[in-house]
Scaffold this motif. Structure first.
Motif, mmCIF file in Angstrom:
data_model
loop_
_atom_site.group_PDB
_atom_site.id
_atom_site.type_symbol
_atom_site.label_atom_id
_atom_site.label_comp_id
_atom_site.label_asym_id
_atom_site.label_seq_id
_atom_site.Cartn_x
_atom_site.Cartn_y
_atom_site.Cartn_z
ATOM 1 N N ARG A 15 -9.576 0.443 -0.698
ATOM 2 C CA ARG A 15 -8.173 0.617 -1.073
ATOM 3 C C ARG A 15 -7.397 1.325 0.031
ATOM 4 N N ASP A 16 -7.988 2.373 0.597
ATOM 5 C CA ASP A 16 -7.302 3.090 1.677
ATOM 6 C C ASP A 16 -7.181 2.215 2.918
ATOM 7 N N ALA A 17 -8.226 1.433 3.219
ATOM 8 C CA ALA A 17 -8.181 0.542 4.382
ATOM 9 C C ALA A 17 -7.053 -0.468 4.237
ATOM 10 N N ARG A 18 -6.905 -1.013 3.041
ATOM 11 C CA ARG A 18 -5.826 -1.986 2.804
ATOM 12 C C ARG A 18 -4.462 -1.325 2.912
ATOM 13 N N ARG A 19 -4.341 -0.100 2.428
ATOM 14 C CA ARG A 19 -3.063 0.616 2.502
ATOM 15 C C ARG A 19 -2.686 0.871 3.959
ATOM 16 N N ILE A 20 -3.660 1.281 4.756
ATOM 17 C CA ILE A 20 -3.401 1.527 6.174
ATOM 18 C C ILE A 20 -2.970 0.240 6.865
ATOM 19 N N ALA A 21 -3.725 -0.847 6.644
ATOM 20 C CA ALA A 21 -3.447 -2.118 7.309
ATOM 21 C C ALA A 21 -2.117 -2.716 6.867
ATOM 22 N N ARG A 22 -1.771 -2.501 5.597
ATOM 23 C CA ARG A 22 -0.530 -3.082 5.048
ATOM 24 C C ARG A 22 0.694 -2.605 5.819
ATOM 25 N N HIS A 23 0.647 -1.389 6.324
ATOM 26 C CA HIS A 23 1.821 -0.811 6.975
ATOM 27 C C HIS A 23 1.705 -0.773 8.497
ATOM 28 N N ALA A 24 0.647 -1.367 9.037
ATOM 29 C CA ALA A 24 0.415 -1.274 10.486
ATOM 30 C C ALA A 24 1.510 -1.963 11.294
ATOM 31 N N ALA A 36 3.718 6.075 4.405
ATOM 32 C CA ALA A 36 2.535 5.943 3.539
ATOM 33 C C ALA A 36 1.259 6.274 4.308
ATOM 34 N N GLN A 37 1.210 5.934 5.576
ATOM 35 C CA GLN A 37 0.051 6.281 6.403
ATOM 36 C C GLN A 37 -0.011 7.791 6.639
ATOM 37 N N GLN A 38 1.137 8.382 6.924
ATOM 38 C CA GLN A 38 1.190 9.835 7.109
ATOM 39 C C GLN A 38 0.731 10.557 5.845
ATOM 40 N N ALA A 39 1.226 10.087 4.717
ATOM 41 C CA ALA A 39 0.866 10.736 3.449
ATOM 42 C C ALA A 39 -0.642 10.660 3.207
#
Length: 368
Positions: A15-24, A36-39
């Motif tokens: 889930r965290d990997a997808r969140r990071i990649a989603r905003h890359a 969202a990545q900073q948070a």
């Protein structure tokens, strides 16, 4: 911190990997990490994962840290780099006076950035130093609450020599309020790392903010602070490069799946020579990565057991790190020509990963 929480910190969930990649991609365009990545960096406590537990950090075992950094870099190279460099600066808390370390690591949304170049001066003045100079490449600079730096010591305007007659250099940790950011990061890749320059103009700093990076000077007792600094730097940087290269290879194979070989008249992945080349790159990368982690794990076992790494052990860490980087370069550069014009589009994921890889791998420690 409970052991279960430490284990959570040391792994990257899907889930965290997808969140990071989603905003890359948005982060790359904005030239800094997405909110969202900073948070996520703060919520997971990753920026203090190398800081002493006694100061409020997680003090995770180094092999766990390195694997997490590789996984984050695979999701987004810039975020992996900011995590690695800022968490690495947090490691310096293990060399500060315990009270100061607790105050710094306890800062809300703490983030330590900085530079290792000795491009400033520290003039002795009273019970401290007056710092002047400028430093480049502070990854994560816009969210840094503190900056680390190296400065040449002076007294009455004259350099203070060390035992060998060379200028004495000391490391310092400076509150961001004393620092002026200089926007300067206009690189091809790693755009969202926001690795800007910073300057300090004659700001006074108490002597307690100076520290020595050496196991004999550690103020925290854990094995992390007995692990050699350069060995730690090699493994954390190499892991980032490996994460980006692994991601690139996945994207490259997907691109190759949709291309045909003009002369052979076949899909690329049905051309025997192409299949062999692709498998060779994968195998070389996997073997170098396995050796890298075997050496890292052995070195950590040695230090955690109470012994120091001798010169051959430190050389093994360096060699395995550089061998991994070399395998990554060979894989990325060998596969890129097979990926087509899509890989040259600046808005494509594979192009961003390619740009990030070729920027991160320029670090001076990673020279062959």
């Amino acid at each position: 911190m409970p052991h279960a929480a430490l284990a959570t910190l040391a792994t990257l969930s899907g889930r965290d990997a997808r969140r990071i990649a989603r905003h890359a991609q948005a982060a790359d365009t904005a030239r800094f990490l997405h909110p969202a990545q900073q948070a996520l960096l703060h919520r997971r406590g990753w920026l203090t994962m190398l800081a002493p537990r006694s100061a409020g950090g997680a003090e995770l075992p180094l092999p766990h840290v390195v694997r997490l950094e590789e996984a984050v870099a695979a999701a987004d190279g810039s975020m992996g780099w900011v995590l690695t460099l800022c968490a690495g600066a947090g490691w310096f808390a293990g060399f500060l006076a315990p009270e100061l370390a607790r105050a710094i690591i306890g800062t809300p949304r703490v983030c330590l950035g900085g530079s290792g170049a000795a491009t400033g001066y520290a003039e002795e003045e009273g019970d401290g130093y007056r710092i002047t100079g400028s430093w480049d490449y502070a990854s994560g600079a816009p969210i840094a609450t503190h900056f680390t730096l190296n400065a040449r010591l002076q007294r009455a305007g004259q350099p203070l020599p060390d035992a060998d007659g060379k200028p004495r250099i000391r490391a310092f940790l400076v509150p961001a309020a004393l620092v002026q950011l200089v926007p300067s990061w206009n690189s091809l890749g790693m755009r969202a790392s926001a690795s800007h320059s910073y300057r300090i103009d004659g700001q006074w700093l108490a002597k307690e903010h100076g520290f020595t990076i050496d196991a004999s000077a550690a103020t925290a007792a854990g094995p992390l602070y007995r692990y050699p600094f350069y060995s730690l730097a090699y493994v954390t940087l190499a892991a980032n490069v490996a994460g980006m290269a692994g991601h690139f290879m996945e994207l490259a194979e997907e691109c190759m799946r949709h291309r045909r070989h003009a002369r052979a008249g076949l899909p690329l992945l049905e051309v025997p020579e192409v299949i062999s080349m692709l498998q060779s790159k994968k195998d070389t990368y996997s073997a170098a990565r396995a050796r890298f982690y075997a050496v890292l794990d052995d070195s950590w076992t040695t230090v955690a057991g109470g012994a120091a790494l001798d010169e051959p052990a430190m050389q093994a860490v360096q060699t395995s790190s550089l061998d991994l980087v070399a395998a990554c370069r060979a894989a990325v550069d060998g596969l890129y020509p097979y990926c087509g014009l899509y890989a040259a589009r600046e808005d494509s994921a594979i192009n961003r990963v390619w740009r990030d890889f070729h920027t991160a791998s320029q670090h001076s420690l990673l020279l062959p």
